[in-house]
Design a protein around this motif. Structure first.
Motif, PDB file in Angstrom:
ATOM      1  N   ARG A   3      24.837  42.402  45.248  1.00 12.71           N
ATOM      2  CA  ARG A   3      25.956  41.490  45.526  1.00 12.71           C
ATOM      3  C   ARG A   3      27.209  41.969  44.776  1.00 12.71           C
ATOM      4  O   ARG A   3      28.298  42.051  45.339  1.00 12.71           O
ATOM      5  CB  ARG A   3      25.552  40.082  45.085  1.00 12.71           C
ATOM      6  N   ASN A   4      27.035  42.307  43.509  1.00 12.53           N
ATOM      7  CA  ASN A   4      28.185  42.740  42.711  1.00 12.53           C
ATOM      8  C   ASN A   4      28.729  44.083  43.183  1.00 12.53           C
ATOM      9  O   ASN A   4      29.954  44.297  43.172  1.00 12.53           O
ATOM     10  CB  ASN A   4      27.800  42.819  41.233  1.00 12.53           C
ATOM     11  N   ARG A   5      27.860  44.964  43.604  1.00 19.39           N
ATOM     12  CA  ARG A   5      28.338  46.262  44.100  1.00 19.39           C
ATOM     13  C   ARG A   5      29.176  46.073  45.364  1.00 19.39           C
ATOM     14  O   ARG A   5      30.251  46.670  45.506  1.00 19.39           O
ATOM     15  CB  ARG A   5      27.154  47.184  44.395  1.00 19.39           C
ATOM     16  N   ILE A   6      28.678  45.237  46.276  1.00 24.14           N
ATOM     17  CA  ILE A   6      29.376  45.052  47.559  1.00 24.14           C
ATOM     18  C   ILE A   6      30.721  44.357  47.351  1.00 24.14           C
ATOM     19  O   ILE A   6      31.771  44.822  47.802  1.00 24.14           O
ATOM     20  CB  ILE A   6      28.492  44.249  48.527  1.00 24.14           C
ATOM     21  N   PHE A   7      30.706  43.227  46.648  1.00 23.19           N
ATOM     22  CA  PHE A   7      31.945  42.457  46.494  1.00 23.19           C
ATOM     23  C   PHE A   7      32.923  43.142  45.543  1.00 23.19           C
ATOM     24  O   PHE A   7      34.136  43.057  45.712  1.00 23.19           O
ATOM     25  CB  PHE A   7      31.627  41.036  46.015  1.00 23.19           C
ATOM     26  N   GLY A   8      32.382  43.828  44.526  1.00 22.63           N
ATOM     27  CA  GLY A   8      33.257  44.567  43.623  1.00 22.63           C
ATOM     28  C   GLY A   8      34.017  45.663  44.362  1.00 22.63           C
ATOM     29  O   GLY A   8      35.218  45.867  44.147  1.00 22.63           O
ATOM     30  N   ARG A   9      33.316  46.358  45.267  1.00 20.99           N
ATOM     31  CA  ARG A   9      33.971  47.412  46.045  1.00 20.99           C
ATOM     32  C   ARG A   9      35.034  46.829  46.972  1.00 20.99           C
ATOM     33  O   ARG A   9      36.131  47.383  47.113  1.00 20.99           O
ATOM     34  CB  ARG A   9      32.927  48.176  46.860  1.00 20.99           C
ATOM     35  N   GLN A  10      34.729  45.678  47.598  1.00 21.45           N
ATOM     36  CA  GLN A  10      35.709  45.064  48.505  1.00 21.45           C
ATOM     37  C   GLN A  10      36.965  44.611  47.754  1.00 21.45           C
ATOM     38  O   GLN A  10      38.082  44.772  48.252  1.00 21.45           O
ATOM     39  CB  GLN A  10      35.055  43.892  49.235  1.00 21.45           C
ATOM     40  N   ALA A  11      36.774  44.022  46.569  1.00 26.16           N
ATOM     41  CA  ALA A  11      37.935  43.596  45.772  1.00 26.16           C
ATOM     42  C   ALA A  11      38.776  44.802  45.368  1.00 26.16           C
ATOM     43  O   ALA A  11      40.013  44.771  45.423  1.00 26.16           O
ATOM     44  CB  ALA A  11      37.457  42.839  44.533  1.00 26.16           C
ATOM     45  N   ARG A  12      38.105  45.883  44.967  1.00 26.29           N
ATOM     46  CA  ARG A  12      38.798  47.098  44.522  1.00 26.29           C
ATOM     47  C   ARG A  12      39.567  47.728  45.678  1.00 26.29           C
ATOM     48  O   ARG A  12      40.721  48.153  45.525  1.00 26.29           O
ATOM     49  CB  ARG A  12      37.768  48.067  43.950  1.00 26.29           C
ATOM     50  N   GLU A  13      38.944  47.807  46.860  1.00 27.97           N
ATOM     51  CA  GLU A  13      39.606  48.429  48.014  1.00 27.97           C
ATOM     52  C   GLU A  13      40.786  47.590  48.505  1.00 27.97           C
ATOM     53  O   GLU A  13      41.804  48.131  48.949  1.00 27.97           O
ATOM     54  CB  GLU A  13      38.593  48.641  49.141  1.00 27.97           C
ATOM     55  N   ALA A  14      40.652  46.264  48.409  1.00 24.79           N
ATOM     56  CA  ALA A  14      41.751  45.388  48.851  1.00 24.79           C
ATOM     57  C   ALA A  14      42.833  45.248  47.786  1.00 24.79           C
ATOM     58  O   ALA A  14      43.969  44.870  48.101  1.00 24.79           O
ATOM     59  CB  ALA A  14      41.195  44.011  49.215  1.00 24.79           C
ATOM     60  N   GLY A  15      42.474  45.526  46.531  1.00 24.77           N
ATOM     61  CA  GLY A  15      43.443  45.418  45.447  1.00 24.77           C
ATOM     62  C   GLY A  15      43.803  43.987  45.098  1.00 24.77           C
ATOM     63  O   GLY A  15      44.907  43.721  44.607  1.00 24.77           O
ATOM     64  N   VAL A  16      42.896  43.034  45.365  1.00 25.72           N
ATOM     65  CA  VAL A  16      43.148  41.620  45.052  1.00 25.72           C
ATOM     66  C   VAL A  16      41.871  41.021  44.457  1.00 25.72           C
ATOM     67  O   VAL A  16      40.781  41.538  44.661  1.00 25.72           O
ATOM     68  CB  VAL A  16      43.539  40.805  46.314  1.00 25.72           C
ATOM     69  N   PRO A  17      42.014  39.914  43.706  1.00 29.20           N
ATOM     70  CA  PRO A  17      40.817  39.240  43.211  1.00 29.20           C
ATOM     71  C   PRO A  17      39.962  38.718  44.365  1.00 29.20           C
ATOM     72  O   PRO A  17      40.470  38.415  45.441  1.00 29.20           O
ATOM     73  CB  PRO A  17      41.373  38.081  42.381  1.00 29.20           C
TER      74      PRO A  17
END
Length: 416
Positions: A3-17
């Motif tokens: 869960r953390n890998r998936i959502f962490g990557r999405q937050a990083r790619e979008a550049g938003v919390p």
């Protein structure tokens, strides 16, 4: 972690919390019971986990968006998977019991690991005063397992009964064999013959359908099904016997996970030896015949260090394994690597290709045959894996199937 890998990557790619907000509670479709763990999580724009709420608890926290970028990342959890599994089981059992308004529990206790772990789990949920353990020995139960059952009950401080079953089992067998079976067309009489295998099933049904069902009703509660996932996979259980109960809380755990749970509860939950070490050490056995004498090291036909992983490949792999896949791995010498079990087990248990193929077909025929009939009639299962029986694993009684490629591989290996 996933869960953390998936959502962490999405937050990083979008550049938003990113905020992951999850419920707690149960979903129950009648055959599979799912727990929702909460654990709502906040990720900053760098993809770091900056706040995680507790598992299985309602909670509220407030985070200032402007400061999240510079907040320190939470350290990665070093907890083992079994800690999360324990909390899921404890929460799931508690909520399930609340939903059905059940406060008292009866467990058939054998001196084996599955019933011992179930007893330790339920004792934490309902309290030892609301837990009744019943030991039901026959002539095949050893002094060893009877003593371990008593030790477990003493450790938990719960209610305890010993109800021998041999007299009632003998009575049932006598009735079946001595009562004439009359052919009403010809008037001829014959008699049934109860085989040793049928006698084993009579013992299992006597324990559950007679003793445990009666004890549960008198105690004012319900009795459990203590089956693990390996037994559930191949139907190593008796319909209306040990397959019965109001909930199968351990039926999504492989045998090695049941052992891990025993260690975790002793070490972390109780902080003392509640599940006796003798139960952990003894060979797993149903003790239904002299061929399963634990004092002689005789036990179940399932070789759990290998079969746990073989059966898991049938169910939990994203692309479920088939006999064709397993024979391809055998031919390539990669069975243990693909299953994830200990190296060397294939040679240890199966000296020849014929032995390996015979074992594979034995369990595949049960998994896709009689075991389905038993799973259809089994109690609801508390899910903790990626694919639990019931809603996650749709199946029908279509019988065993082997591909043309499997038959070719089999012929090739046997010829060699």
């Amino acid at each position: 972690d996933k869960r953390n890998r998936i959502f962490g990557r999405q937050a990083r790619e979008a550049g938003v919390p990113l905020f992951y907000v999850n419920c707690i509670g149960l979903q129950n479709n009648g055959k599979t019971v799912y727990t929702f763990d909460g654990s709502s999580t906040a990720y900053n724009e760098k993809g770091d986990v900056v706040r995680t709420l507790p598992e299985y608890e309602e909670a509220l926290t407030v985070l200032p968006l402007a400061e999240m970028k510079d907040m320190a990342a939470e350290p990665e959890s070093e907890e083992k998977d079994i800690a999360h599994i324990y909390r899921a089981l404890h929460y799931g059992i508690r909520r399930f019991l609340e939903n059905i308004h059940m406060k008292k529990i009866v467990i058939g206790i054998s001196g084996g690991i599955d019933s011992a772990v179930a007893a330790a789990l339920y004792a934490k949920v309902v309290g030892p005063e609301n837990l009744l353990l019943v030991n039901m020995p026959s002539v095949f139960n050893s002094a060893t397992t009877k003593g371990l059952s008593q030790e477990l009950a003493n450790n938990l401080g719960c209610q305890y009964m010993i109800i021998p079953i041999q007299e009632s089992v003998d009575h049932t067998i006598k009735q079946l064999e001595e009562t004439p079976m009359v052919n009403l067309g010809t008037g001829s009489e014959t008699h049934l013959k109860v085989s040793s295998f049928v006698a084993e099933n009579i013992q299992a049904r006597d324990r559950s359908a007679r003793v445990l069902a009666g004890a549960a009703a008198a105690f004012g509660g319900g009795f459990t099904c203590n089956a693990n996932k390996a037994e559930t996979t191949v139907g190593y259980s008796t319909l209306y016997g040990d397959q019965s109960g109001f909930l199968a809380a351990l039926a999504d755990l492989w045998k090695y996970q049941v052992y891990a749970l025993a260690h975790y509860m002793n070490d972390a939950v109780y902080g003392r030896e509640v599940v006796p070490q003798g139960i952990i050490d003894i060979v797993p056995s149903a003790e239904l015949s002299s061929a399963q004498n634990v004092d002689e090291g005789k036990g179940d036909p399932i070789k759990y260090p290998y079969h746990d992983y073989l059966f898991r490949s049938f169910v939990e792999r994203w692309q479920k394994a088939t006999p064709e896949d397993v024979l391809e791995w055998y031919k390539a010498g990669t069975v243990e690597k693909n299953l994830g079990c200990e190296e060397g087990l294939v040679k240890k248990y199966f000296p020849t290709a014929a032995d390996f193929i015979s074992d594979l077909e034995r369990w595949w025929n049960l998994f896709t045959g009689m075991a389905i009939a038993k799973r259809i009639q089994a109690p609801p299962i508390l899910a903790v894996s990626r694919r639990a029986y019931g809603f996650d694993h749709r199946e029908a009684q279509n019988g065993a199937y082997y591909t043309r490629r499997y038959r070719e591989l089999k012929a090739e290996l046997l010829a060699e």
